[in-house]
Scaffold this active site. Sequence first.
Site, PDB file in Angstrom:
ATOM      1  N   HIS A  55     -13.447 -39.804  15.710  1.00 30.26           N
ATOM      2  CA  HIS A  55     -14.568 -40.593  16.237  1.00 30.26           C
ATOM      3  C   HIS A  55     -14.167 -42.074  16.285  1.00 30.26           C
ATOM      4  O   HIS A  55     -14.825 -42.896  15.631  1.00 30.26           O
ATOM      5  CB  HIS A  55     -15.803 -40.455  15.340  1.00 30.26           C
ATOM      6  N   GLU A  93     -15.128 -27.173  13.882  1.00 30.03           N
ATOM      7  CA  GLU A  93     -14.521 -27.276  15.215  1.00 30.03           C
ATOM      8  C   GLU A  93     -13.293 -26.369  15.339  1.00 30.03           C
ATOM      9  O   GLU A  93     -12.512 -26.505  16.288  1.00 30.03           O
ATOM     10  CB  GLU A  93     -14.116 -28.738  15.508  1.00 30.03           C
ATOM     11  N   GLU A 126       1.503 -50.824  27.916  1.00 34.32           N
ATOM     12  CA  GLU A 126       2.197 -49.548  27.699  1.00 34.32           C
ATOM     13  C   GLU A 126       1.315 -48.299  27.794  1.00 34.32           C
ATOM     14  O   GLU A 126       1.816 -47.183  27.702  1.00 34.32           O
ATOM     15  CB  GLU A 126       2.952 -49.596  26.375  1.00 34.32           C
ATOM     16  N   HIS A 155     -19.307 -38.835  21.497  1.00 30.90           N
ATOM     17  CA  HIS A 155     -19.027 -38.126  20.248  1.00 30.90           C
ATOM     18  C   HIS A 155     -17.657 -38.542  19.697  1.00 30.90           C
ATOM     19  O   HIS A 155     -17.556 -38.974  18.558  1.00 30.90           O
ATOM     20  CB  HIS A 155     -19.091 -36.604  20.486  1.00 30.90           C
ATOM     21  N   HIS A 174      -9.123 -34.183  16.181  1.00 33.98           N
ATOM     22  CA  HIS A 174     -10.402 -34.668  16.703  1.00 33.98           C
ATOM     23  C   HIS A 174     -10.823 -35.848  15.838  1.00 33.98           C
ATOM     24  O   HIS A 174     -10.673 -35.816  14.614  1.00 33.98           O
ATOM     25  CB  HIS A 174     -11.444 -33.545  16.640  1.00 33.98           C
TER      26      HIS A 174
HETATM   27  P1  13P Z   1     -16.343 -30.755  10.312  1.00 30.31           P
HETATM   28  O1  13P Z   1     -16.774 -31.458   9.046  1.00 30.31           O
HETATM   29  O2  13P Z   1     -16.877 -29.365  10.403  1.00 30.31           O
HETATM   30  O3  13P Z   1     -14.845 -30.824  10.495  1.00 30.31           O
HETATM   31  O4  13P Z   1     -17.021 -31.508  11.550  1.00 30.31           O
HETATM   32  C1  13P Z   1     -16.788 -32.862  11.760  1.00 30.31           C
HETATM   33  C2  13P Z   1     -16.923 -33.268  13.187  1.00 30.31           C
HETATM   34  O5  13P Z   1     -16.378 -34.272  13.595  1.00 30.31           O
HETATM   35  C3  13P Z   1     -17.704 -32.415  14.101  1.00 30.31           C
HETATM   36  O6  13P Z   1     -17.460 -32.744  15.422  1.00 30.31           O
HETATM   37 ZN    ZN Z   2     -16.810 -34.864  15.678  1.00 30.64          ZN
END
Ligand code: 13P
Ligand code: ZN
Length: 277
Positions: free
Chosen positions: A147, A122, A175, A216, A145
């Site tokens: 999940h 990413e 808050e 995602h 980023h």
């Molecule tokens: P990477 O292992 O390349 O960082 O990818 C993980 C991920 O969350 C892809 O969206």
């Molecule tokens: Zn991801």
Amino acid sequence: MKDIMTAPFVREMCATAANMYRLGWDERNGGNISYMLDEKEVKEYLDIDNVIRDIPLMGVNEVDFDITPLIGKYFIVTGTGKYFKNVEGDPETNLGIVRIGKDGKHIELLWGFKDGGRPTSEFPAHMMSHMARLKVDPENRVVIHSHPTNTLAMNFVHELDEKKFTHTLWEMCTECIVVFPEGVGILPWMLCGTSEIGKATAKKMEEFRLVVWAMHGIYGAGKTLDETFGLIETVEKAAQIYMLICNRPRVNTIKDEDMVKLVELFGVKYRKDFLDL
Ligand code: 13P
Ligand code: ZN
């Protein structure tokens, strides 16, 4: 030269990845972090003239993507395919310190990715997000980023409309509106690891520090690792409450008028059009 393992930015990356893993947000290699460093702080720990390896910038060689604003900038970044649970125990394999090369088409590895690894897939989305946020806030340093479980769960049961999604999150914790008054941007499901999703994320980042990638995960940006982590943490907490209550009758709620009182007390600028006044 000081020991890189003691560098605050390495320690902080380790602690952040460990916390994200501990909270269940980053299974396996899920998630990635990039943190822009000052040359001055890198020089205390590394010989910046000693490039270990040149790595081509995959996915960002397109004519319409210009990384030149970041040439010469330093980042500590998680590696592609690397497990968040392993970062703290072995930062030199799972993290890397890179400099954006002079042609803007490759990066120079200065430390880390010991097993031949490379930055997150990413990386394009991270770099484009850094550029977008730096235009709005010159002090922005971090893009994360992740999940997070409940944020993701909420994507499957809640309408993916920025106003409605943000409003629901704001209603879940008193808050929330103070922590992310600009709201949350949302992208539809898109193929990850591509320039397209990078560009779309960066476009949203002109307006929001938080961008949901539907079904995602989420992107967050901020001045520090703490601030960025805290933004995602607050969304995730609100999403958790939503998932706990969404299939039960709602008896009480935080009213829009109450949220206005909060933002006025804290003196923050907020998305008025995301409230129904
Ligand atoms: P990477 O292992 O390349 O960082 O990818 C993980 C991920 O969350 C892809 O969206
Ligand atoms: Zn991801």
